[in-house]
Design a protein around this motif. Structure first.
Motif, mmCIF file in Angstrom:
data_model
loop_
_atom_site.group_PDB
_atom_site.id
_atom_site.type_symbol
_atom_site.label_atom_id
_atom_site.label_comp_id
_atom_site.label_asym_id
_atom_site.label_seq_id
_atom_site.Cartn_x
_atom_site.Cartn_y
_atom_site.Cartn_z
ATOM 1 N N ALA A 19 -4.386 -7.403 -14.058
ATOM 2 C CA ALA A 19 -4.402 -8.680 -13.099
ATOM 3 C C ALA A 19 -4.624 -7.852 -11.933
ATOM 4 O O ALA A 19 -5.083 -8.210 -10.492
ATOM 5 C CB ALA A 19 -3.064 -9.213 -13.276
ATOM 6 N N GLY A 20 -3.548 -7.000 -11.824
ATOM 7 C CA GLY A 20 -3.309 -5.348 -10.714
ATOM 8 C C GLY A 20 -4.619 -5.162 -10.519
ATOM 9 O O GLY A 20 -5.187 -4.992 -8.854
ATOM 10 N N LEU A 21 -5.726 -4.725 -11.164
ATOM 11 C CA LEU A 21 -6.893 -4.495 -10.797
ATOM 12 C C LEU A 21 -7.923 -5.808 -10.313
ATOM 13 O O LEU A 21 -8.552 -5.298 -9.075
ATOM 14 C CB LEU A 21 -7.763 -3.434 -11.811
ATOM 15 C CG LEU A 21 -9.423 -3.586 -11.957
ATOM 16 C CD1 LEU A 21 -8.910 -2.706 -11.514
ATOM 17 C CD2 LEU A 21 -9.773 -3.259 -13.354
ATOM 18 N N ALA A 22 -7.667 -6.883 -11.045
ATOM 19 C CA ALA A 22 -8.504 -7.407 -10.789
ATOM 20 C C ALA A 22 -8.077 -8.010 -8.789
ATOM 21 O O ALA A 22 -9.023 -8.225 -8.412
ATOM 22 C CB ALA A 22 -8.143 -9.386 -11.093
ATOM 23 N N GLN A 66 -16.000 5.558 3.206
ATOM 24 C CA GLN A 66 -15.013 5.206 3.500
ATOM 25 C C GLN A 66 -14.408 3.568 2.927
ATOM 26 O O GLN A 66 -13.579 2.802 3.391
ATOM 27 C CB GLN A 66 -14.380 5.336 4.742
ATOM 28 C CG GLN A 66 -13.849 6.612 5.106
ATOM 29 C CD GLN A 66 -12.774 7.309 6.063
ATOM 30 O OE1 GLN A 66 -13.495 7.131 7.063
ATOM 31 N NE2 GLN A 66 -12.198 8.691 6.274
ATOM 32 N N SER A 67 -15.154 3.336 3.843
ATOM 33 C CA SER A 67 -15.535 1.217 4.919
ATOM 34 C C SER A 67 -15.240 0.725 3.562
ATOM 35 O O SER A 67 -15.478 -0.591 3.203
ATOM 36 C CB SER A 67 -15.438 0.765 5.846
ATOM 37 O OG SER A 67 -17.414 0.963 5.590
ATOM 38 N N THR A 68 -16.297 1.044 2.256
ATOM 39 C CA THR A 68 -17.083 0.233 1.395
ATOM 40 C C THR A 68 -15.904 0.972 -0.263
ATOM 41 O O THR A 68 -15.240 0.267 -1.005
ATOM 42 C CB THR A 68 -18.271 0.251 1.316
ATOM 43 O OG1 THR A 68 -18.526 1.842 1.175
ATOM 44 C CG2 THR A 68 -19.339 -0.487 2.295
ATOM 45 N N ALA A 69 -16.456 2.261 -0.419
ATOM 46 C CA ALA A 69 -16.083 2.114 -2.198
ATOM 47 C C ALA A 69 -14.765 2.181 -1.935
ATOM 48 O O ALA A 69 -13.973 2.243 -2.604
ATOM 49 C CB ALA A 69 -17.079 3.170 -2.575
ATOM 50 N N GLY A 70 -14.524 3.315 -0.951
ATOM 51 C CA GLY A 70 -13.623 4.098 -0.463
ATOM 52 C C GLY A 70 -12.011 3.033 -0.641
ATOM 53 O O GLY A 70 -11.028 2.640 -0.810
ATOM 54 N N LEU A 71 -12.588 1.845 -0.117
ATOM 55 C CA LEU A 71 -11.624 0.501 0.983
ATOM 56 C C LEU A 71 -11.518 0.697 -0.753
ATOM 57 O O LEU A 71 -10.113 0.233 -1.103
ATOM 58 C CB LEU A 71 -12.221 -0.361 1.387
ATOM 59 C CG LEU A 71 -11.154 -1.068 1.935
ATOM 60 C CD1 LEU A 71 -10.276 -1.354 1.919
ATOM 61 C CD2 LEU A 71 -12.172 -2.409 2.303
ATOM 62 N N LEU A 72 -12.559 0.069 -1.538
ATOM 63 C CA LEU A 72 -11.903 -0.681 -2.722
ATOM 64 C C LEU A 72 -11.410 0.116 -4.021
ATOM 65 O O LEU A 72 -10.758 -0.349 -4.433
ATOM 66 C CB LEU A 72 -13.620 -0.997 -3.567
ATOM 67 C CG LEU A 72 -14.256 -2.490 -2.678
ATOM 68 C CD1 LEU A 72 -15.335 -2.458 -3.572
ATOM 69 C CD2 LEU A 72 -13.510 -3.473 -3.036
ATOM 70 N N LEU A 73 -11.571 1.415 -4.042
ATOM 71 C CA LEU A 73 -10.847 2.039 -4.635
ATOM 72 C C LEU A 73 -9.253 2.109 -4.631
ATOM 73 O O LEU A 73 -8.383 2.175 -4.930
ATOM 74 C CB LEU A 73 -11.776 3.710 -4.920
ATOM 75 C CG LEU A 73 -10.578 4.699 -5.674
ATOM 76 C CD1 LEU A 73 -11.204 4.349 -7.155
ATOM 77 C CD2 LEU A 73 -10.903 6.091 -5.187
ATOM 78 N N THR A 75 -7.875 0.130 -2.310
ATOM 79 C CA THR A 75 -6.724 -0.969 -3.180
ATOM 80 C C THR A 75 -7.215 -1.390 -4.897
ATOM 81 O O THR A 75 -6.357 -2.205 -5.060
ATOM 82 C CB THR A 75 -7.485 -2.704 -2.813
ATOM 83 O OG1 THR A 75 -8.977 -2.370 -2.927
ATOM 84 C CG2 THR A 75 -7.393 -2.655 -1.471
ATOM 85 N N ALA A 76 -8.097 -0.924 -5.322
ATOM 86 C CA ALA A 76 -7.802 -1.752 -6.453
ATOM 87 C C ALA A 76 -6.570 -0.395 -7.647
ATOM 88 O O ALA A 76 -6.242 -0.731 -7.902
ATOM 89 C CB ALA A 76 -9.077 -0.912 -7.239
ATOM 90 N N LEU A 77 -6.938 0.978 -7.154
ATOM 91 C CA LEU A 77 -5.287 1.664 -7.598
ATOM 92 C C LEU A 77 -3.993 1.030 -7.528
ATOM 93 O O LEU A 77 -3.066 0.794 -8.172
ATOM 94 C CB LEU A 77 -5.640 3.046 -7.087
ATOM 95 C CG LEU A 77 -6.679 4.125 -8.076
ATOM 96 C CD1 LEU A 77 -7.244 5.493 -7.173
ATOM 97 C CD2 LEU A 77 -6.768 3.919 -8.505
ATOM 98 N N MET A 78 -4.242 0.642 -6.020
ATOM 99 C CA MET A 78 -2.294 -0.110 -5.461
ATOM 100 C C MET A 78 -2.664 -1.072 -6.405
ATOM 101 O O MET A 78 -1.689 -1.390 -6.782
ATOM 102 C CB MET A 78 -2.925 -0.175 -3.881
ATOM 103 C CG MET A 78 -1.474 0.045 -3.100
ATOM 104 S SD MET A 78 -0.559 1.567 -3.946
ATOM 105 C CE MET A 78 0.002 2.109 -1.906
ATOM 106 N N GLY A 79 -3.897 -2.089 -6.801
ATOM 107 C CA GLY A 79 -3.347 -3.278 -7.688
ATOM 108 C C GLY A 79 -2.981 -2.499 -8.237
ATOM 109 O O GLY A 79 -2.139 -3.798 -9.129
ATOM 110 N N VAL A 80 -3.439 -2.019 -9.956
ATOM 111 C CA VAL A 80 -3.059 -1.397 -11.154
ATOM 112 C C VAL A 80 -2.004 -1.153 -10.775
ATOM 113 O O VAL A 80 -1.089 -1.124 -11.441
ATOM 114 C CB VAL A 80 -4.625 -0.232 -11.252
ATOM 115 C CG1 VAL A 80 -3.007 -0.075 -12.365
ATOM 116 C CG2 VAL A 80 -5.888 -1.347 -11.931
ATOM 117 N N ALA A 81 -1.158 -0.090 -9.708
ATOM 118 C CA ALA A 81 -0.194 0.428 -10.115
ATOM 119 C C ALA A 81 0.814 -0.817 -9.619
ATOM 120 O O ALA A 81 1.941 -0.958 -10.748
ATOM 121 C CB ALA A 81 -0.324 1.673 -8.860
#
Ligand SMILES: [Zn+2]
Lengths: 250, 64
Positions: A19-22, A66-73, A75-81
């Motif tokens: 759920a966090g990743l999504a 930074q504004s694409t892959a970095g941003l998604l990485l 928010t995705a890692l923060m979501g997982v945490a």
């Protein structure tokens, strides 16, 4: 066989992480569409203000990355945490949450997190775009921000405890709100204030950036709460259909 | 079917609490990696820090 279905910690954890990743990816998409234009505008102001010659140094990571892959990485890692922490909190606290509904329990925990670690910190230390903020105070601002995150959660917890001292519904609401606001007021008063927005920084850009940051975090926690609740509901539905399956605990 | 059957109430033991605390620490470390790390944890120099710069701003973390 117990009446209550008892999934193991690992089963809940995997659902929280998923759920966090999504939720993190969804928040990243929102941040890209709504937030990035403001970050780029702020960086343009920052570069226009820098003395000539200082803007040419090679960045370690390209702005486009930074504004694409970095941003998604991020928010995705923060979501997982956050998803892992939400599932853990659910596991440990479920029996203390006085509701007969798993959805209410999961969504209530996510709402508590949204209030404690997003809304309370946002109103004391609204986030700043690039070009705003004095580098000399970054350590004080970081510790103060961490403190307001912790105190936001304490305020929510105090509100819940206070509400539980009352039995009448209106008094519960009043006591909970009062305790929450008292803790928030004390925290806001004791924590330092930083006024570092340059006088000539566009007010509309600052506002738009802050709202997009609030939106990003709200999307993350709302999507996390909903997705986790949905996965929990599938877990129990699945087990009701195969009620003869042995109950597993991890 | 009793109503309680629809509840997802995990069994909580001392061992589970220890596991839960350990995992929470791991998740906080992951959040630290995104929000604050400047190479000490990632061992990638400033690369990951710079890569996730915009995410930090939009997640409300003080950046600079
Ligand atoms: Zn920055």
């Amino acid at each position: 066989m117990p009446l209550n279905h008892r999934p193991g910690y690992i089963q809940l954890l995997l659902r929280g992480l998923l759920a966090g990743l999504a939720a993190g990816l969804l928040a990243g998409g929102f941040a890209y569409l709504v937030g990035e234009p403001h970050i780029n505008a702020a960086i343009a102001i920052e570069e226009a203000a820098a003395p000539a010659g200082e803007t040419t140094d090679d960045p370690l990571v390209d702005r486009d990355v930074q504004s694409t892959a970095g941003l998604l990485l991020a928010t995705a890692l923060m979501g997982v945490a956050f998803g892992g922490i939400l599932a853990t909190a659910y596991t440990v606290l479920r029996r203390h949450l006085r509701t007969g509904s798993d959805t209410q329990a999961a969504f209530g925990l996510a709402g508590a997190a949204l209030t404690g670690i997003v809304l309370v910190p946002f109103l004391k230390y609204p986030p700043n775009p690039p070009a705003v903020g004095n580098p000399d105070t970054i350590d004080q601002r970081t510790y103060a921000w961490l403190a307001v995150v912790v105190l936001g959660l304490v305020a929510v917890w105090a509100g819940v405890l206070a509400a539980r001292t009352q039995s009448h519904q209106w008094r519960r609401a009043a006591a909970g709100t009062a305790a929450f606001l008292i803790v928030v007021t004390i925290a806001y008063t004791l924590l330092p204030t930083f006024r570092e927005v340059p006088a000539d920084f566009p007010a509309t850009l600052l506002w738009d950036f802050r709202i997009s940051s609030l939106g990003t975090q709200t999307v993350l926690w709302t999507a996390l709460g909903l997705t986790f609740a949905g996965l929990l509901s599938r877990l129990t539905t699945g087990h009701r259909q195969t009620a003869t399956e042995p109950v597993t605990t991890a | 079917m009793p109503k309680a059957q629809t509840l997802t109430t995990p069994a909580v033991s001392g061992k589970l609490l220890a596991t839960a605390a350990g995992f929470t620490g791991l998740m906080l470390l992951l959040a630290y990696l995104v929000a604050f790390d400047q190479g000490a944890l990632s061992q990638s120099g400033m690369y990951l820090h710079e890569l996730m710069h915009d995410g930090r701003h939009l997640l409300g973390v003080p950046c600079h």
